[in-house]
Design a protein around this motif. Sequence first.
Motif, mmCIF file in Angstrom:
data_model
loop_
_atom_site.group_PDB
_atom_site.id
_atom_site.type_symbol
_atom_site.label_atom_id
_atom_site.label_comp_id
_atom_site.label_asym_id
_atom_site.label_seq_id
_atom_site.Cartn_x
_atom_site.Cartn_y
_atom_site.Cartn_z
ATOM 1 N N ASP A 187 -12.871 -37.872 13.500
ATOM 2 C CA ASP A 187 -14.171 -38.039 14.150
ATOM 3 C C ASP A 187 -15.084 -36.973 13.568
ATOM 4 O O ASP A 187 -14.740 -35.775 13.586
ATOM 5 N N VAL A 235 -19.247 -35.436 12.712
ATOM 6 C CA VAL A 235 -20.679 -35.422 12.995
ATOM 7 C C VAL A 235 -21.366 -34.677 11.857
ATOM 8 O O VAL A 235 -20.881 -33.651 11.371
ATOM 9 N N ARG A 276 -23.148 -39.409 13.974
ATOM 10 C CA ARG A 276 -21.692 -39.454 14.197
ATOM 11 C C ARG A 276 -21.075 -40.619 13.437
ATOM 12 O O ARG A 276 -21.578 -41.736 13.465
#
Length: 501
Positions: free
Chosen positions: A378, A380, A393
């Motif tokens: 994950d 950003v 994101r």
Amino acid sequence: MVTSVDVPRLVIAAPSSGSGKTTVATGLMAAFAERGLAVSPHKAGPDYIDPGYHALATGRPGRNLDAFMCGPELVAPLFAHGSAGCDLAVVEGVMGLYDGAAGRGELASTAQVAKLLRAPVVLVVDASSQSRSVAALAHGFASFDPQVRLGGVILNKVGSDRHEVMLREALEEAGMPVLGVLRRAPQVATPSRHLGLVPVAERRADALASVAALAEQVRSGCDLEALLALARTAPPLHCEPWSPVPWPQQSRPARERRPVVAVAGGPAFTFSYAEHAELLTAAGAEVVTFDPLRDEALPEGTGGLVIGGGFPEVYAPELSANEPLRRAVAAFAEAGGPVAAECAGLLYLARSLDGKPMCGVLDADARMTERLTLGYRDAVAVSDSVLAANGTRLRGHEFHRTVVEPGAGAVPAWGFTHPERRVEGFVAGGVHASYLHTHWAAQPSVAGRFTQAAADWAAGAVRALGASATAAASAGPVAGTAARAVSPAVQAAGSAGAAGR
């Protein structure tokens, strides 16, 4: 617009990696294509290499269906986009049937993809070390999730006629159809290296022979009619097919300023998702491929540069020896040209790779290691770049056995929030370089943003070159010589921007 997608389809899964999914899936694709069917090839998960073999088998682009990177909601639309107009779709699974993103339940598993596609599953079982136990294994996989429809089994690596009889008897007792039996056949094994199979682009002639051998093995060992009948039991999907044109038409560069986006290809840079080029084209770019192993200059009029993944470590001496192109890439980056580099592209932009000089765009050095870095991330964006605005994101994955030192620049590209917290990559001027592989279908604005940056930069480079030439002409021969010598990078930029006029 929601439509009914009525394409017969199969998901080829297995209890674990190494069971023979690629053998069966590629062989089926080729065998059905030889019958004159238009076969749509797909791969669950992020893998780049298997889709290359799928493309050889079918004559169509291999496409990925990754529920982690693109989100479960895009699996059916991406499938509908890729399978449009086809007679059959074959989806090769990833890892074991129920294995997905670590700690995320079924997310990104083959089982989840099969459910999202409402597709029957064929389980490929390595039967080399079992007999009656195969029935218990198949029963467990069939009953673990009632929403997964296991339509039958293909037995792989069967040793003898007697072995086959025992396996068939056990599966018949369990009520599980046997759709194929493949004997041990090492002659059709495809060569591999530290990250999996060797990409098709590196061994095309051998790969064609391997695909033909896989087709023959599957054709002789599998019940193609039964498999096709099973595929036809898949009900219609009701979804809106994914399209590469959600980017607002008014934001696309005007056609007279359509920028050239040069995409690295050839044997050293083989990792790319088909949707990336489609998105760039839809955003207004003219996509041109070049080979850093052979081409000594960037494509004429280059306004943006995309260098994706691959195996530059295998070709480090050849990449290093192509000094004219290394200089051209460095000049383009120095002049502020938009550059998106991913994994292998990151290594190529480094100062060196395993001691061999690379482009020197980044103040970093790369080397091979024994450690495999693998997993979903994950991420950003922690700064504005030609790919993403600060705070954007995205989900992606890492897959490499190299390390870059330092691992992040003064301005990093990404901050990882799961499964570990760290910053990674480099943003400098128009350069965005990172190990993270991303799938732009999940965030089409990435392609639009990059294309716009390429158009803006190309137009600016042309204006700068024109102003320099005008100043040189009015100042006389001495000043003109000085103006022409201002910066090789600016001259390179002017050449690169020519097509942006």
